[in-house]
Motif scaffolding. Structure first.
Motif, PDB file in Angstrom:
ATOM      1  N   LEU A  98      32.206  17.259  32.309  1.00 40.62           N
ATOM      2  CA  LEU A  98      33.179  18.145  32.808  1.00 40.62           C
ATOM      3  C   LEU A  98      33.978  18.883  31.894  1.00 40.62           C
ATOM      4  CD1 LEU A  98      34.839  15.143  35.237  1.00 40.62           C
ATOM      5  CD2 LEU A  98      33.737  16.509  35.358  1.00 40.62           C
ATOM      6  N   CYS A  99      34.585  19.810  31.836  1.00 43.29           N
ATOM      7  CA  CYS A  99      34.968  21.416  30.765  1.00 43.29           C
ATOM      8  C   CYS A  99      36.615  20.907  31.311  1.00 43.29           C
ATOM      9  CB  CYS A  99      34.607  22.390  30.384  1.00 43.29           C
ATOM     10  SG  CYS A  99      35.469  23.588  29.976  1.00 43.29           S
ATOM     11  N   LEU A 100      37.625  21.537  31.104  1.00 42.84           N
ATOM     12  CA  LEU A 100      38.430  21.980  31.711  1.00 42.84           C
ATOM     13  C   LEU A 100      39.290  22.749  30.650  1.00 42.84           C
ATOM     14  CD1 LEU A 100      41.562  19.741  33.295  1.00 42.84           C
ATOM     15  CD2 LEU A 100      42.339  21.478  31.436  1.00 42.84           C
ATOM     16  N   LEU A 101      39.820  23.947  31.503  1.00 37.65           N
ATOM     17  CA  LEU A 101      39.833  25.189  30.527  1.00 37.65           C
ATOM     18  C   LEU A 101      41.707  25.473  31.005  1.00 37.65           C
ATOM     19  CD1 LEU A 101      37.153  27.923  31.191  1.00 37.65           C
ATOM     20  CD2 LEU A 101      37.477  26.141  28.891  1.00 37.65           C
ATOM     21  N   HIS A 102      42.298  25.427  30.816  1.00 35.08           N
ATOM     22  CA  HIS A 102      43.547  25.012  30.094  1.00 35.08           C
ATOM     23  C   HIS A 102      43.928  26.985  30.205  1.00 35.08           C
ATOM     24  CE1 HIS A 102      48.214  23.868  30.092  1.00 35.08           C
ATOM     25  NE2 HIS A 102      47.942  25.046  29.285  1.00 35.08           N
ATOM     26  N   PHE A 103      45.024  28.091  30.778  1.00 34.51           N
ATOM     27  CA  PHE A 103      44.618  29.109  29.725  1.00 34.51           C
ATOM     28  C   PHE A 103      46.221  29.727  30.700  1.00 34.51           C
ATOM     29  CE2 PHE A 103      41.514  29.472  32.828  1.00 34.51           C
ATOM     30  CZ  PHE A 103      41.669  30.916  33.769  1.00 34.51           C
ATOM     31  N   ILE A 104      46.513  30.587  30.067  1.00 35.88           N
ATOM     32  CA  ILE A 104      47.868  31.906  30.950  1.00 35.88           C
ATOM     33  C   ILE A 104      46.651  32.813  31.717  1.00 35.88           C
ATOM     34  CG2 ILE A 104      49.303  33.677  30.390  1.00 35.88           C
ATOM     35  CD1 ILE A 104      50.074  32.030  27.998  1.00 35.88           C
ATOM     36  N   SER A 105      47.204  33.012  32.292  1.00 39.29           N
ATOM     37  CA  SER A 105      46.219  33.982  33.868  1.00 39.29           C
ATOM     38  C   SER A 105      47.083  35.026  34.566  1.00 39.29           C
ATOM     39  CB  SER A 105      45.663  32.820  34.640  1.00 39.29           C
ATOM     40  OG  SER A 105      46.609  32.320  35.341  1.00 39.29           O
ATOM     41  N   ALA A 106      46.406  35.738  34.815  1.00 39.83           N
ATOM     42  CA  ALA A 106      46.573  36.867  36.258  1.00 39.83           C
ATOM     43  C   ALA A 106      46.030  36.918  37.090  1.00 39.83           C
ATOM     44  CB  ALA A 106      46.761  37.956  34.700  1.00 39.83           C
ATOM     45  N   LEU A 107      46.961  37.743  38.074  1.00 40.26           N
ATOM     46  CA  LEU A 107      46.373  37.904  39.423  1.00 40.26           C
ATOM     47  C   LEU A 107      45.115  39.573  38.878  1.00 40.26           C
ATOM     48  CD1 LEU A 107      47.581  37.062  42.478  1.00 40.26           C
ATOM     49  CD2 LEU A 107      48.513  39.036  42.428  1.00 40.26           C
ATOM     50  N   LYS A 108      45.762  40.136  38.401  1.00 37.71           N
ATOM     51  CA  LYS A 108      44.681  40.812  38.057  1.00 37.71           C
ATOM     52  C   LYS A 108      44.135  40.816  36.286  1.00 37.71           C
ATOM     53  CE  LYS A 108      45.527  43.146  42.225  1.00 37.71           C
ATOM     54  NZ  LYS A 108      45.535  44.613  43.711  1.00 37.71           N
ATOM     55  N   GLU A 109      42.800  41.718  36.569  1.00 34.47           N
ATOM     56  CA  GLU A 109      42.547  42.114  35.526  1.00 34.47           C
ATOM     57  C   GLU A 109      43.594  43.770  34.518  1.00 34.47           C
ATOM     58  OE1 GLU A 109      39.547  42.398  37.819  1.00 34.47           O
ATOM     59  OE2 GLU A 109      39.478  39.916  37.015  1.00 34.47           O
ATOM     60  N   HIS A 110      44.108  43.038  33.098  1.00 36.24           N
ATOM     61  CA  HIS A 110      45.308  43.522  32.821  1.00 36.24           C
ATOM     62  C   HIS A 110      44.562  44.071  31.157  1.00 36.24           C
ATOM     63  CE1 HIS A 110      49.158  45.925  31.227  1.00 36.24           C
ATOM     64  NE2 HIS A 110      48.634  45.765  32.277  1.00 36.24           N
ATOM     65  N   PRO A 111      44.219  44.793  30.917  1.00 36.01           N
ATOM     66  CA  PRO A 111      44.187  45.135  29.500  1.00 36.01           C
ATOM     67  C   PRO A 111      45.574  44.210  27.975  1.00 36.01           C
ATOM     68  CG  PRO A 111      45.054  47.499  29.657  1.00 36.01           C
ATOM     69  CD  PRO A 111      44.550  46.180  30.755  1.00 36.01           C
ATOM     70  N   GLY A 112      46.654  44.029  28.607  1.00 37.39           N
ATOM     71  CA  GLY A 112      47.719  43.425  28.140  1.00 37.39           C
ATOM     72  C   GLY A 112      48.859  44.657  26.969  1.00 37.39           C
ATOM     73  N   ASP A 113      50.066  43.494  27.186  1.00 33.47           N
ATOM     74  CA  ASP A 113      51.036  44.247  26.424  1.00 33.47           C
ATOM     75  C   ASP A 113      51.076  45.068  25.374  1.00 33.47           C
ATOM     76  OD1 ASP A 113      54.077  45.549  27.196  1.00 33.47           O
ATOM     77  OD2 ASP A 113      54.331  43.146  24.866  1.00 33.47           O
ATOM     78  N   PRO A 114      51.062  45.649  24.711  1.00 30.91           N
ATOM     79  CA  PRO A 114      51.448  47.195  23.393  1.00 30.91           C
ATOM     80  C   PRO A 114      52.221  45.660  22.331  1.00 30.91           C
ATOM     81  CG  PRO A 114      51.259  48.473  25.271  1.00 30.91           C
ATOM     82  CD  PRO A 114      51.458  47.192  25.872  1.00 30.91           C
ATOM     83  N   TRP A 115      53.421  45.596  23.295  1.00 26.63           N
ATOM     84  CA  TRP A 115      54.542  45.246  22.196  1.00 26.63           C
ATOM     85  C   TRP A 115      54.117  43.121  21.611  1.00 26.63           C
ATOM     86  CZ3 TRP A 115      57.443  40.786  21.742  1.00 26.63           C
ATOM     87  CH2 TRP A 115      59.038  40.311  21.108  1.00 26.63           C
TER      88      TRP A 115
END
Length: 389
Positions: free
Chosen positions: A267-284
């Motif tokens: 078994l593997c458990l991944l716990h991660f911040i996620s988004a509804l759709k793919e996004h490159p990220g916030d510049p700040w």
């Protein structure tokens, strides 16, 4: 009070009119939107049109860090109203290419990760709880403390992993090691944690000795990309809050390395911040907080896992739990604000306060989420038939 102006900053801010707020600039006060202001902003000077159009996030974030932009009242409440409209931010991806799409080389990723996590164990110990957990807690009860929530989170993960005595557990991005220490003490498993942070490894090694777990638990300075050639395998793999540092083009490589070290049926458990759709990220965030950080979407991770014959067993959202965790962190941070400011400076303190509150607001608004995905490598028919947690 007016909403008519030829000032670019005020004109630009008028697009964010879902919740009314006031802006004071050059002695004049302007109302953005209609109704009673939800918060008030004081600008000491203009922000250039070029900066706002290149990156609204950077322009406003840097103005706040420098003290050129002040929020009257509660910072979180203001951000909670404002950041729900992040879709209206301007971002020039061409001009910000090097910042947004930074190198995914081992050397650069190590530099990016350590720039955040090697600020110092003393700094983090001021506002994290005693477990030194720097990830989303789990609030079972309304009255749970931050410490309770972090213990609950670890307990929840360990139960989902269906651990048995003498199993082996790998923690990818192990932080300060609380999860592995608890797994060893409560379940009798043998664990290894890998991290790129020398500060985290140092603290983890100290904890292993203090807990009398030498020989049961160990920490390694290692890049996840070296797992495949490592030659070791494990019954269980867990990764909490590390996937966000991998980079979109390397998610498949990450999963490939997990596959290489996980025993069949494991078994593997991944716990991660996620988004509804793919996004490159916030510049700040990329410039000041998490260089190179990218938030995966839930759908892309499940798709990649499926390509490697990982069977999805359980998916859970902890979005509101992360909102609450961040509110606790910010309170603790501000309780020690003067001490942190003394050693790190005013701009650093304003930057981190903004970071913690902005993250709380974006979780609260559903701009970002937190997911736990539990998968098995191939078919596993030995697990309980129901959700065993």
């Amino acid at each position: 009070m007016s909403n008519m102006t030829d000032n670019f900053v005020i004109t630009f801010l008028q697009r964010f009119d879902e919740h009314p707020f006031e802006v004071t600039l050059h002695g004049k006060t302007y109302l953005i939107g209609n109704g009673t202001p939800a918060f008030r902003v004081r600008l000491k000077e203009d922000i250039s049109a070029k900066e706002l159009l290149t990156s609204t996030s950077l322009a406003l974030g840097e103005a706040y860090m420098k003290g050129d932009l002040e929020i009257e009242g509660d910072l979180f409440e203001a951000l909670d109203h404002f950041l729900g409209q992040m879709g209206k931010f301007s971002t020039d991806h061409k001009k910000l290419k090097k910042l947004i799409f930074s190198s995914q080389s081992k050397k650069n990723q190590e530099k990016e990760v350590t720039s955040h996590y090697d600020i110092g164990n003393e700094f983090y110990s001021l506002w994290l709880d005693d477990t030194m957990s720097y990830s989303c807690g789990y609030f079972k009860n309304e009255e749970d403390t931050l410490y309770d929530a972090q213990c609950n989170k670890v307990e929840r993960i360990l139960k989902k992993l269906d651990l048995k005595k003498d199993m082996t557990l790998l923690d990818i991005g192990c932080g300060w090691g609380y999860l592995l220490i608890r797994a060893a003490k409560e379940y009798g498993v043998r664990g290894v944690g890998i991290t790129l942070s020398k500060e985290q490894k140092k603290k983890f090694d100290e904890r292993i000795e203090e807990e009398g777990l030498t020989g049961m638990v160990s920490a390694e300075l290692m890049d996840y990309r070296d797992l495949e050639s490592w030659g070791k395998t494990f019954d269980r793999v867990v990764s909490v809050g590390m996937l966000e540092h991998v980079g979109r083009e390397h998610y498949d490589l990450f999963v490939k390395n997990v596959e290489a070290v996980l025993n069949p049926g494991g078994l593997c458990l991944l716990h991660f911040i996620s988004a509804l759709k793919e996004h490159p990220g916030d510049p700040w965030i990329k410039k000041y907080i998490f260089p190179g950080g990218v938030i995966p979407s839930l759908r892309e991770m499940i798709n990649i896992l499926s390509e490697h014959r990982f069977y999805t067993l359980d998916v859970e959202s902890l979005r509101r739990h992360y909102y609450k965790t961040l509110r606790h962190w910010d309170k603790n941070f501000n309780d020690h604000r003067s001490k942190i400011e003394e050693s790190m400076g005013t701009e650093f303190v304003r930057m981190w306060d903004l970071y913690l509150n902005a993250c709380a607001a974006t979780f609260h608004n559903g701009i970002i989420d937190l997911h736990q995905i539990l998968v098995s490598k191939g078919v596993n028919n030995q697990l309980p038939m129901t959700r065993w947690y």
